[in-house]
Each structure stands twice: as structure tokens, then as C-alpha cells.
Design an enzyme around this catalytic site. Structure first.
Site, PDB file in Angstrom:
ATOM      1  N   ASN A 105       2.323   0.535 -15.007  1.00 25.83           N
ATOM      2  CA  ASN A 105       2.842   0.583 -13.638  1.00 25.83           C
ATOM      3  C   ASN A 105       4.359   0.628 -13.545  1.00 25.83           C
ATOM      4  O   ASN A 105       4.916   0.574 -12.455  1.00 25.83           O
ATOM      5  CB  ASN A 105       2.320  -0.614 -12.834  1.00 25.83           C
ATOM      6  CG  ASN A 105       2.797  -1.940 -13.400  1.00 25.83           C
ATOM      7  OD1 ASN A 105       3.245  -2.019 -14.533  1.00 25.83           O
ATOM      8  ND2 ASN A 105       2.675  -2.993 -12.622  1.00 25.83           N
TER       9      ASN A 105
ATOM     10  N   HIS B 113       4.409  -8.473  -3.781  1.00 26.55           N
ATOM     11  CA  HIS B 113       5.330  -7.719  -4.651  1.00 26.55           C
ATOM     12  C   HIS B 113       5.017  -6.230  -4.656  1.00 26.55           C
ATOM     13  O   HIS B 113       5.625  -5.473  -5.398  1.00 26.55           O
ATOM     14  CB  HIS B 113       5.327  -8.283  -6.065  1.00 26.55           C
ATOM     15  CG  HIS B 113       4.211  -7.814  -6.961  1.00 26.55           C
ATOM     16  ND1 HIS B 113       2.895  -7.719  -6.550  1.00 26.55           N
ATOM     17  CD2 HIS B 113       4.225  -7.426  -8.261  1.00 26.55           C
ATOM     18  CE1 HIS B 113       2.164  -7.283  -7.575  1.00 26.55           C
ATOM     19  NE2 HIS B 113       2.940  -7.092  -8.605  1.00 26.55           N
TER      20      HIS B 113
END
Length: 360
Positions: free
Chosen positions: A108, A277
Site C-alpha cells: 500500500n 488514517h
């Protein structure tokens, strides 16, 4: 947090305050993973006019995964920290930390050019309303953080046996030698992750020939010593969650085709002064690979006008939650100051073990 999904110990998107102890897996594997945004006084249309040039800059001045490193890595004061000599598990990782400085992980993690849109006049960035070119990066503490997490999780599990379903919540008292060692090592890993981002942005700013006019940086996968609203001191673990204390700035990204948001914390008591987040996964990595084809991904990117270097099906935008819904769920936690919309994205070409915005 509204982006939460299952993880070991705490969920990704989990926040936990404890008394005088630290939980290595409440912090997670990628210690100090963070977002860093640079805003340039360049018009948004610069991206469309210089697309190929900007793609080349990403290709030439970023490194991803475990195999790509710079031939001449930069130096940084973090590499001279005494922890590298005083903590055994860290001592053996200094050489790798030197080589990996300024690189990004797999999965990611990303570096991307995009459009920053400042929508609130009182934005704490001293930026007039309007659109700018921006550079956003997401990465963490590389092999250094992973080694620290694995080492001290094993120690915590041996010293703090818990039922099988709770074993990853094993803790180390901060009065113990091991707890103090982990605390120092965790902070070193966090500072190292920050140094990596600073090097990424330094290299690309030099190559671009422009200095940022504003910067925002915030991190997750960490533990902080904080005073709770009721006056108690606590160790606040944020695993895939970010600080959102009163006035604290941060970036909450969406996906490679969805905007992220520049935010200012509201200090909400009930969320332990925390916010999400990112968008969070709605499909597991396996589900994404089974349900999304290469053609689906390419068509989606083309329709959204996104240039992608690397990446994989497990990081396809369709595997993520709707960032607008996630932000709607946390209106009480943060105020939105502006947005960042990706345009040119680089990720590791080989994929990885982490989700784009919600890894361990």
C-alpha cells in the site's frame, strides 16, 4: 475508526489507551508509517502539461520494495543515533537502514503527484484559497521497524501469556528493561520513517526545481504518551489511526482514484483524540484478486485520468471503502481544510503483503 478492518491484536483503525505499558502489536509491524505532503506554488494544470516529465521524475527518484535501493543513499542524523549501538536488535539493522533510507515499502505504499485544493481560508498552512500541485507519500520504517516489532512481540508474548484470542495484545511494562528498550526502538523507527519521507521529498523537489511552500506530515502505527481529557496520563496506541488532537494537522488519503483530505483535529474526547488514517479496505487482498480483473483496473484508471506506475489488483481502488462516507462518519473528529487528488501514482510493481491504506 470508520476505516477499521480486522487485524492482529488491535484492528487496523483501532485506538487503545493503557496505563504505563506498551503493546508491540498495538503499534503494529510498520512502526511509524506516515503520510507526508508537499505543496508547490505551481498551478494544477502543470500536471497535465508535464505528465511524461513528472512520471519520469517518479521513476528516477523513488525506490520501492525490498530489491530497489539508491546506489548512493543519503546520510541523515537518525543513522548516528546511540540506539544503533545500545539496543541489540537495532544494532544489526543499521546497515540495512542506511541502504533503505529514502525508499518506500511494497503493497500500500506510494509516492504520487496530484492536485491540492485549499478550501478553507483559515488553514494553518498560510496558503491562499485555490489549487496547487502537490506531492504525497505513504511509507514507513522499512526492515528496521519490522525487526523491532517481531522481536519485542515475541518477548511480550513470553512474559505476558494471554488466552489465544488475545495473545497479540501482550504488553511490556514501561518500568521493565524490555519495555524501555522497545519504547526507544519504536521512537527510533518512527524518526527513521520520517527521515525516509524527507529524503523522498528532497529528491523530488530538487528534480522538479521547486521548493514546497507548505508541508503536512502525520503518522500512525505508533504509541504516544498523552494526557487524557480526564487528566490521566496514558500510552495511546494508534494502529492505522492518526492523532486528531485540537489543532493537529494531518492527511487522510482515499485511494489512487479518490481524493484524500487535509484535516485539522478537533480533540474529540470519545475517539481518544484520534481519526482514521485512510479509507480502509472493503475487500481482502484475496477477494480483490478474485473479483477484479486487470482490464477492470485499467479501465477504471483511464476513466479517472490516473497514470499508474506499478501497483497490483490487490490495491485496486474498488477494493477500498468510499472515502466520502468515511469522512462523513468522522465530522466530529476533524475539520477538512482541503483535498489532494492523485494524478500520477507510483507503487511497487511486485505487490506486497499490505493494503494501500490499512496495513499492519
Amino acid at each position: 475508526m470508520p476505516d477499521a478492518h480486522q487485524g492482529y491484536g488491535l484492528p487496523i483503525g483501532g485506538v487503545l489507551a493503557v496505563d504505563n505499558a506498551v503493546i508491540p502489536y498495538g503499534v503494529g509491524m510498520d512502526i511509524g508509517c506516515r503520510m507526508a505532503l508537499s505543496v508547490f506554488d505551481l498551478p494544477a494544470h502543470y500536471l497535465e502539461q508535464r505528465t511524461q516529465e513528472l512520471k519520469k521524475l517518479l521513476h528516477n527518484h523513488t525506490r520501492f520494495g525490498n530489491k530497489e535501493v539508491f546506489k548512493n543513499p543519503a546520510n541523515d542524523p537518525v543513522l548516528d543515533r546511540p540506539e544503533f549501538k545500545e539496543i541489540p536488535v537495532v544494532k544489526g539493522k543499521r546497515e540495512a537502514a542506511i541502504n533503505q533510507l529514502g525508499s518506500s515499502g511494497s503493497g500500500n505504499h506510494f509516492v504520487e503527484w496530484g492536485i491540492v485544493d485549499i478550501t478553507i481560508e483559515d488553514n494553518d498552512l498560510d496558503l491562499p484559497l485555490g489549487k496547487y500541485m502537490g506531492l504525497l507519500s505513504h511509507s514507513g520504517s522499512r526492515g528496521l521497524g519490522a525487526a523491532i516489532a517481531q522481536h519485542y512481540t515475541k518477548i511480550a508474548m513470553s512474559k505476558c501469556p494471554l488466552p489465544p484470542e488475545a495473545r497479540y495484545l501482550a504488553w511490556l511494562g514501561l518500568d521493565s528493561q524490555e519495555g524501555q528498550e522497545y519504547w526507544r526502538a519504536m521512537n527510533l523507527a518512527g524518526d527513521y520513517a520520517s527521515a525516509c519521507h524527507h529524503d523522498i521529498h528532497r529528491r523530488l523537489s530538487l528534480a522538479l526545481g521547486a521548493k514546497p511552500v507548505a508541508k503536512v506530515e502525520n503518522h500512525h502505527n505508533f504509541a504516544w504518551k498523552e494526557t487524557l481529557p480526564d487528566g490521566r496520563e496514558a500510552i495511546v496506541h494508534r494502529k492505522g489511526a492518526t492523532p486528531a488532537g485540537q489543532g493537529v494537522l494531518g492527511v487522510i488519503p482515499g485511494s489512487m482514484t479518490a481524493p484524500g483530505f487535509i484535516v485539522r483535529g478537533r480533540g474529540e474526547r470519545d475517539s481518544i483524540q484520534s481519526a482514521s488514517h485512510g479509507a480502509g479496505r472493503r475487500m481482502s487482498r484475496t477477494q480483490a484478486k478474485q473479483n477484479i480483473s486487470e482490464g477492470d483496473l485499467r479501465r477504471h484508471l483511464r476513466d479517472q485520468g490516473i497514470e499508474l506506475i506499478g501497483g497490483g489488483l490487490d490495491e485496486a481502488p474498488m477494493a477500498y471503502k468510499d472515502i466520502h462516507q468515511v469522512m462523513a462518519h468522522q465530522r466530529d473528529l476533524v475539520n477538512v481544510l482541503g483535498s489532494f487528488t492523485p494524478r500520477i501514482v507510483r507503487m511497487d510493481a511486485g505487490g506486497g503483503s499490505k493494503s494501500r491504506y490499512g496495513g499492519e
